[in-house]
Write an enzyme that holds these catalytic residues in place. Structure first.
Site, PDB file in Angstrom:
ATOM      1  N   HIS A  18       0.999  -1.275  -0.029  1.00 32.43           N
ATOM      2  CA  HIS A  18       0.028   0.044   0.035  1.00 32.43           C
ATOM      3  C   HIS A  18       0.822   1.214   0.082  1.00 32.43           C
ATOM      4  O   HIS A  18       2.081   0.987   0.014  1.00 32.43           O
ATOM      5  CB  HIS A  18      -1.038   0.102   1.126  1.00 32.43           C
ATOM      6  CG  HIS A  18      -0.346  -0.118   2.550  1.00 32.43           C
ATOM      7  ND1 HIS A  18       0.040  -1.190   3.280  1.00 32.43           N
ATOM      8  CD2 HIS A  18       0.048   1.005   3.231  1.00 32.43           C
ATOM      9  CE1 HIS A  18       0.690  -0.698   4.341  1.00 32.43           C
ATOM     10  NE2 HIS A  18       0.824   0.856   4.344  1.00 32.43           N
ATOM     11  N   ALA A  19       0.352   2.353  -0.127  1.00 29.36           N
ATOM     12  CA  ALA A  19       0.966   3.701  -0.110  1.00 29.36           C
ATOM     13  C   ALA A  19      -0.037   4.497   0.835  1.00 29.36           C
ATOM     14  O   ALA A  19      -0.981   4.206   1.288  1.00 29.36           O
ATOM     15  CB  ALA A  19       1.043   4.254  -1.412  1.00 29.36           C
TER      16      ALA A  19
END
Length: 141
Positions: free
Chosen positions: A56-57
């Protein structure tokens, strides 16, 4: 508006290692050893050998990852380039700014990943879909 981040904005930070043959301590202080104020601390453990986490970011959250035990790699991705960085020392961590997709991969058995974060948990700060991340990163260019 924030600028686009590059995988080159992710870098290792070597922490102080104080001690002798009787043991060591590694201090981490807000905005001194890491480039942000720490608002949240958590750790990942009991991850089966060879497994992965993350993927994820963040829109705003900065993170600093340390392999306090064992080893794993961090795959960082800015939407154009990728880098894979080995973490295997409790006195060295990886700084990851917001806007970078990160996956922790290839955990050795018994590894513990310590995460220091600049923000309290907020689900809305996460980008969990890779295509959404690519769209976001292109808007910043």
């Amino acid at each position: 508006m924030q600028r686009a981040k590059s995988v080159l904005d992710c870098y290792l930070i070597y922490l102080s290692k104080l001690g002798d043959r009787d043991g060591h301590i590694t201090p981490v202080t807000n905005s001194e050893e890491v480039p942000f104020d720490i608002k949240r601390v958590f750790y990942l453990y009991d991850i089966p050998g060879g497994e992965s986490r993350g993927a994820h970011a963040h829109y705003e959250c900065h993170q600093f990852l340390v392999a306090v035990s064992g080893a794993f790699e961090v795959l960082v991705d800015d939407g154009k380039s990728k880098r894979q960085i080995l973490l295997n020392r409790p006195d060295c961590g990886l700084y990851i700014p917001p806007g970078i997709w990160a996956s922790e991969v290839n955990f050795s058995s018994g590894s513990v990943c310590l995460v220091l974060a600049s923000h309290a948990y907020n689900e809305k700060d996460y980008i969990r879909d890779y295509n959404e991340f690519l769209t976001f990163s292109q808007k910043l260019k």
